[in-house]
Design a protein around this motif. Structure first.
Motif, short mmCIF file in Angstrom:
data_model
loop_
_atom_site.label_atom_id
_atom_site.label_comp_id
_atom_site.label_asym_id
_atom_site.label_seq_id
_atom_site.Cartn_x
_atom_site.Cartn_y
_atom_site.Cartn_z
N ASP A 38 27.10 21.87 -13.88
CA ASP A 38 26.90 20.72 -15.20
C ASP A 38 28.15 19.92 -15.16
O ASP A 38 27.71 18.61 -15.18
N TYR A 39 29.25 20.11 -14.84
CA TYR A 39 30.30 19.13 -14.48
C TYR A 39 30.02 18.09 -13.65
O TYR A 39 30.10 16.73 -13.55
N MET A 40 29.48 18.82 -12.36
CA MET A 40 29.32 17.84 -11.12
C MET A 40 28.23 16.82 -11.50
O MET A 40 28.14 15.71 -11.11
N LYS A 41 27.28 17.20 -12.25
CA LYS A 41 26.13 16.16 -12.60
C LYS A 41 26.49 15.38 -13.77
O LYS A 41 25.81 14.20 -13.72
N ASN A 42 27.55 15.53 -14.31
CA ASN A 42 27.66 14.56 -15.55
C ASN A 42 29.10 13.66 -15.52
O ASN A 42 29.25 12.69 -16.03
N ALA A 43 30.05 14.22 -14.44
CA ALA A 43 31.39 13.66 -14.24
C ALA A 43 31.18 12.27 -13.61
O ALA A 43 30.17 12.34 -12.51
N PRO A 45 32.09 9.98 -10.08
CA PRO A 45 32.32 10.49 -8.87
C PRO A 45 33.88 10.47 -8.71
O PRO A 45 34.71 11.28 -7.96
N GLU A 46 34.50 9.64 -9.42
CA GLU A 46 36.15 9.42 -9.26
C GLU A 46 36.70 11.11 -9.90
O GLU A 46 37.52 11.24 -9.49
N GLU A 47 35.98 11.07 -11.15
CA GLU A 47 36.50 12.21 -11.74
C GLU A 47 36.29 13.56 -10.95
O GLU A 47 37.30 14.52 -10.86
N ARG A 48 35.08 13.57 -10.54
CA ARG A 48 34.62 14.80 -9.61
C ARG A 48 35.67 15.02 -8.44
O ARG A 48 36.29 15.92 -8.02
N ASN A 49 35.87 13.83 -7.65
CA ASN A 49 36.92 13.76 -6.33
C ASN A 49 38.05 14.25 -6.85
O ASN A 49 38.86 15.16 -6.14
N GLN A 50 38.64 13.86 -8.03
CA GLN A 50 40.08 13.92 -8.54
C GLN A 50 40.28 15.37 -8.68
O GLN A 50 41.22 16.03 -8.15
N ASP A 92 34.00 17.18 -0.03
CA ASP A 92 32.55 16.57 0.08
C ASP A 92 31.64 17.82 0.16
O ASP A 92 30.67 17.69 -0.51
N ALA A 93 31.83 18.82 0.91
CA ALA A 93 30.98 20.05 1.17
C ALA A 93 31.04 20.80 -0.17
O ALA A 93 29.66 20.94 -0.58
N TYR A 94 31.72 20.79 -1.21
CA TYR A 94 31.79 21.51 -2.53
C TYR A 94 30.81 20.48 -3.33
O TYR A 94 30.02 20.99 -4.00
N THR A 95 30.98 19.28 -3.29
CA THR A 95 30.49 18.35 -3.81
C THR A 95 28.87 18.43 -3.74
O THR A 95 28.01 18.41 -4.43
N ALA A 100 23.35 19.92 -4.92
CA ALA A 100 21.95 20.04 -4.26
C ALA A 100 21.03 20.44 -5.35
O ALA A 100 21.28 20.90 -6.36
N PRO A 101 19.75 20.02 -5.28
CA PRO A 101 18.64 20.43 -6.09
C PRO A 101 18.44 21.80 -6.33
O PRO A 101 18.51 22.52 -5.25
#
Length: 142
Positions: A38-43, A45-50, A92-95, A100-101
């Protein structure tokens, strides 16, 4: 919206989630995976990466290797190899795995990745739940 779910973030930060089906007060790896997705879908890219960079940067080499191995071993995600000693590659792999759908009606690729036998490893299990707690804590400070 994900960012407005203060109670959920607090519960995750405290390692408890209302989706805890057996109400044992512990966030299961499956619950953590759903929250992370859920977080990855909504954050942004900068927030996710950080947050991933901060979290992965604090992991031991063994934890990083086990996480990378769990991602690569799962047929449910698009990642075929990971250099666990490279922060950028592991982030990158984790993201990509988390974004992934989802197969219709099935668990997310992130849940499948960490349900494919890798969860027998306590380092991987702790890493998944720990990341969910780190995200919950970060969301509360927003």
């Amino acid at each position: 919206m994900f960012f407005d779910q203060k109670d959920r973030h607090q519960q995750m930060a405290n390692a408890y989630d209302p989706r805890d089906t057996n109400r044992d007060g512990v966030v299961s790896p499956q619950e953590a995976a759903a929250y992370i997705q859920d977080y990855m879908k909504n954050a942004t890219p900068e927030e996710r990466n950080q947050i991933l960079r901060d979290y992965i940067g604090g992991m031991s080499a063994d934890q990083r290797r086990e996480m990378g191995d769990a991602i690569v071993k799962s047929p449910a995600n698009p990642v075929q190899n990971v250099r666990y000693d490279d922060d950028n590659d592991l982030v990158d792999a984790y993201t990509r795995t988390a974004q992934a759908p989802t197969q219709q009606g099935g668990p997310s690729p992130l849940e499948q990745t960490f349900n494919s036998g890798a969860l027998s490893n306590p380092l991987v299990k702790a890493g998944l739940v720990g990341l969910a707690a780190a995200i919950g804590s970060r969301m509360l400070r927003r």
